[in-house]
Motif scaffolding. Structure first.
Motif, mmCIF file in Angstrom:
data_model
loop_
_atom_site.group_PDB
_atom_site.id
_atom_site.type_symbol
_atom_site.label_atom_id
_atom_site.label_comp_id
_atom_site.label_asym_id
_atom_site.label_seq_id
_atom_site.Cartn_x
_atom_site.Cartn_y
_atom_site.Cartn_z
ATOM 1 N N THR A 20 2.794 20.110 -8.275
ATOM 2 C CA THR A 20 4.473 20.137 -7.611
ATOM 3 C C THR A 20 3.507 19.798 -6.504
ATOM 4 O O THR A 20 4.383 18.651 -5.861
ATOM 5 C CB THR A 20 5.364 20.647 -8.713
ATOM 6 N N ILE A 21 3.418 20.771 -5.814
ATOM 7 C CA ILE A 21 3.290 20.759 -4.776
ATOM 8 C C ILE A 21 2.844 19.290 -4.133
ATOM 9 O O ILE A 21 2.829 18.707 -2.838
ATOM 10 C CB ILE A 21 2.140 21.904 -4.313
ATOM 11 N N VAL A 22 1.440 18.746 -4.411
ATOM 12 C CA VAL A 22 0.547 18.026 -4.528
ATOM 13 C C VAL A 22 1.186 17.120 -4.558
ATOM 14 O O VAL A 22 1.661 15.724 -3.371
ATOM 15 C CB VAL A 22 -1.041 17.663 -5.214
ATOM 16 N N ALA A 23 2.509 16.766 -5.167
ATOM 17 C CA ALA A 23 3.187 15.402 -5.211
ATOM 18 C C ALA A 23 3.943 15.219 -3.858
ATOM 19 O O ALA A 23 4.090 14.425 -3.411
ATOM 20 C CB ALA A 23 3.964 15.356 -6.809
ATOM 21 N N VAL A 24 4.477 16.609 -3.482
ATOM 22 C CA VAL A 24 5.904 16.537 -2.714
ATOM 23 C C VAL A 24 5.019 16.556 -1.695
ATOM 24 O O VAL A 24 5.705 15.864 -0.744
ATOM 25 C CB VAL A 24 6.336 18.402 -2.459
ATOM 26 N N VAL A 25 4.200 17.349 -1.115
ATOM 27 C CA VAL A 25 3.405 17.228 0.246
ATOM 28 C C VAL A 25 2.865 15.538 0.731
ATOM 29 O O VAL A 25 3.196 14.917 1.540
ATOM 30 C CB VAL A 25 1.925 18.321 -0.427
ATOM 31 N N GLY A 26 2.258 15.476 -0.591
ATOM 32 C CA GLY A 26 1.907 13.849 -1.214
ATOM 33 C C GLY A 26 3.147 12.638 -0.507
ATOM 34 O O GLY A 26 2.636 11.874 0.073
ATOM 35 N N SER A 27 4.110 12.696 -1.198
ATOM 36 C CA SER A 27 5.108 11.783 -0.722
ATOM 37 C C SER A 27 5.598 12.192 0.341
ATOM 38 O O SER A 27 5.903 11.012 1.555
ATOM 39 C CB SER A 27 6.529 12.510 -1.877
ATOM 40 N N TRP A 28 6.065 13.235 1.375
ATOM 41 C CA TRP A 28 6.507 13.498 2.725
ATOM 42 C C TRP A 28 5.346 12.683 4.133
ATOM 43 O O TRP A 28 5.487 12.121 4.200
ATOM 44 C CB TRP A 28 6.185 15.215 3.039
ATOM 45 N N ILE A 29 3.678 12.457 3.078
ATOM 46 C CA ILE A 29 2.831 12.452 4.046
ATOM 47 C C ILE A 29 2.768 10.881 3.959
ATOM 48 O O ILE A 29 3.181 10.300 5.120
ATOM 49 C CB ILE A 29 1.633 13.094 3.655
ATOM 50 N N VAL A 30 3.385 10.308 2.904
ATOM 51 C CA VAL A 30 3.483 9.302 2.163
ATOM 52 C C VAL A 30 4.044 8.324 3.543
ATOM 53 O O VAL A 30 4.405 7.225 4.426
ATOM 54 C CB VAL A 30 2.849 8.676 1.233
ATOM 55 N N LEU A 49 0.681 -1.050 -0.144
ATOM 56 C CA LEU A 49 0.051 0.014 -0.048
ATOM 57 C C LEU A 49 1.107 1.170 -0.070
ATOM 58 O O LEU A 49 0.459 2.296 -0.816
ATOM 59 C CB LEU A 49 -0.588 -0.056 0.982
ATOM 60 N N VAL A 50 1.777 1.024 0.807
ATOM 61 C CA VAL A 50 2.750 2.384 0.253
ATOM 62 C C VAL A 50 3.336 2.725 -0.341
ATOM 63 O O VAL A 50 3.804 4.105 -0.610
ATOM 64 C CB VAL A 50 4.055 1.940 2.137
ATOM 65 N N GLY A 51 3.723 1.150 -1.323
ATOM 66 C CA GLY A 51 4.541 1.696 -2.078
ATOM 67 C C GLY A 51 3.543 2.182 -3.020
ATOM 68 O O GLY A 51 4.249 2.766 -4.103
ATOM 69 N N VAL A 52 2.126 1.628 -3.464
ATOM 70 C CA VAL A 52 1.354 2.514 -4.316
ATOM 71 C C VAL A 52 1.260 3.210 -4.971
ATOM 72 O O VAL A 52 1.336 4.566 -5.257
ATOM 73 C CB VAL A 52 0.315 1.109 -4.563
ATOM 74 N N LEU A 53 0.912 4.291 -3.275
ATOM 75 C CA LEU A 53 1.329 5.254 -3.041
ATOM 76 C C LEU A 53 2.335 6.336 -3.148
ATOM 77 O O LEU A 53 1.878 7.614 -3.961
ATOM 78 C CB LEU A 53 0.197 5.725 -1.140
ATOM 79 N N SER A 54 3.224 5.679 -3.015
ATOM 80 C CA SER A 54 4.361 6.360 -3.120
ATOM 81 C C SER A 54 4.695 7.151 -4.941
ATOM 82 O O SER A 54 4.449 7.399 -5.121
ATOM 83 C CB SER A 54 5.688 6.018 -2.688
ATOM 84 N N PHE A 69 2.131 9.360 -6.253
ATOM 85 C CA PHE A 69 2.135 10.731 -5.821
ATOM 86 C C PHE A 69 3.862 10.755 -6.617
ATOM 87 O O PHE A 69 3.550 12.289 -7.428
ATOM 88 C CB PHE A 69 3.017 11.207 -4.638
ATOM 89 N N GLN A 70 4.854 9.722 -7.104
ATOM 90 C CA GLN A 70 5.621 10.460 -8.262
ATOM 91 C C GLN A 70 5.461 10.354 -10.003
ATOM 92 O O GLN A 70 5.454 11.583 -10.504
ATOM 93 C CB GLN A 70 6.308 8.711 -7.599
ATOM 94 N N ALA A 71 4.259 9.536 -9.950
ATOM 95 C CA ALA A 71 3.673 10.052 -10.923
ATOM 96 C C ALA A 71 3.269 11.497 -11.574
ATOM 97 O O ALA A 71 2.845 11.938 -12.210
ATOM 98 C CB ALA A 71 2.662 8.925 -11.592
ATOM 99 N N ILE A 72 2.146 11.763 -10.224
ATOM 100 C CA ILE A 72 1.722 13.088 -10.192
ATOM 101 C C ILE A 72 3.233 14.137 -10.412
ATOM 102 O O ILE A 72 2.591 15.164 -11.333
ATOM 103 C CB ILE A 72 0.708 13.307 -9.094
ATOM 104 N N GLY A 73 4.339 14.001 -10.289
ATOM 105 C CA GLY A 73 5.637 14.809 -10.150
ATOM 106 C C GLY A 73 5.659 15.138 -11.252
ATOM 107 O O GLY A 73 6.059 15.917 -12.314
ATOM 108 N N ASN A 74 6.277 13.860 -11.944
ATOM 109 C CA ASN A 74 6.579 13.274 -13.205
ATOM 110 C C ASN A 74 5.364 14.235 -14.136
ATOM 111 O O ASN A 74 6.121 14.441 -15.372
ATOM 112 C CB ASN A 74 6.651 12.213 -13.315
ATOM 113 N N ALA A 75 4.255 13.924 -13.998
ATOM 114 C CA ALA A 75 3.128 14.371 -15.049
ATOM 115 C C ALA A 75 3.343 16.464 -15.267
ATOM 116 O O ALA A 75 2.635 16.775 -16.080
ATOM 117 C CB ALA A 75 1.709 13.927 -14.204
#
Length: 251
Positions: free
Chosen positions: A68-78, A36-41, A44-50
């Motif tokens: 980009t903000i969503v990807a960074v914040v989301g990655s940190w939270i995950v 689950l953690v891997g999939v969520l990560s 958010f990585q895909a969002i950053g790439n997009a």
């Protein structure tokens, strides 16, 4: 349990044995949580790439900045959620109980905040070392280009040294009531007497992760939680098993 004396030595084989036994108490919750953690990560990585168009865009529009903000914040939270959950699950398993999946996934905002702030403190320390060594290197380079290697080597040694004695920083941050830089100092005080044994622990962890990666990557679903359990067992040897923050009862 009170603080373990700093003269205590880490018993790596015992940590490996205890960690493996803890994982086998509840392999499926460990594996599912890792997945689950891997999939969520990855999401958010895909969002950053997009947001950056796969790295092809040199400028970002408003939409790109938001993504980009969503990807960074989301990655940190995950990341914070993943570490906290794995520490909680492995600790419960080492206590001899089978952790429920809900105990992995429970969000603890206070714990995540402690972990985030202490991680930033360690990052600042690395940056200060890099800046000081960089400035010294720049000055020495004015005398002789060869001299630039002196601060570079010093910085490398300090980075390796700190990386080892801060191996357990997430645990100290989550389980002990200490300030950001006091948390870093706590790692030095306890780990330094067993520094080379912790190096051996890091090597063992790396070997397990590499083996997991070689098994078509799927092996990481087992390797990652096994390493977490081993690391938790090692922490308990060196630092004790007291929960000062209420991480395991939700306080």
């Amino acid at each position: 349990m009170t603080d373990t004396p700093s003269s205590s030595r880490l018993h790596v084989l015992k940590a490996v044995e205890d960690g493996w036994n803890a994982f086998t108490k509840a392999p499926w919750p460990f594996i599912l949580y890792t997945l689950l953690v891997g999939v969520l990560s990855l999401i958010f990585q895909a969002i950053g790439n997009a947001a950056t168009g796969g790295g092809s865009n040199t400028t970002l529009g408003i939409g790109g900045v938001i993504l980009t903000i969503v990807a960074v914040v989301g990655s940190w939270i995950v990341s914070l959620w993943g570490v906290t959950g794995m520490v909680r699950g492995s600790w419960i398993a080492l206590d001899g109980r089978k952790p429920a999946f809900a105990e992995f996934t429970r969000w603890d905002g206070a714990a995540a905040s402690r972990l985030f702030v202490r991680s930033i403190a360690l990052t600042i320390l690395f940056l200060v070392i890099a800046i000081i060594c960089g400035l010294v290197g720049f000055g020495l380079a004015q005398l002789n280009q060869v001299l630039i290697w002196i601060p570079a080597v010093v910085a490398l040694i300090l980075f390796i040294y700190l990386s080892v004695n801060q191996k357990f920083l997430p645990y100290v941050a989550l389980l002990e009531q200490r300030g950001p830089f006091d948390t870093v100092q706590r790692g030095r005080d306890v780990v330094d007497p067993s520094w080379w044994w912790v190096v051996l622990l890091l090597i063992v962890d790396a070997v397990i992760i590499i083996i997991g990666a070689l098994l078509c990557g799927v092996g990481l679903l087992v390797a990652a939680p096994v390493v977490a359990c081993i690391t938790t067992a090692a922490y308990r040897q060196l630092f004790g098993n007291e929960d000062q923050t209420g991480l395991f009862n939700g306080n």
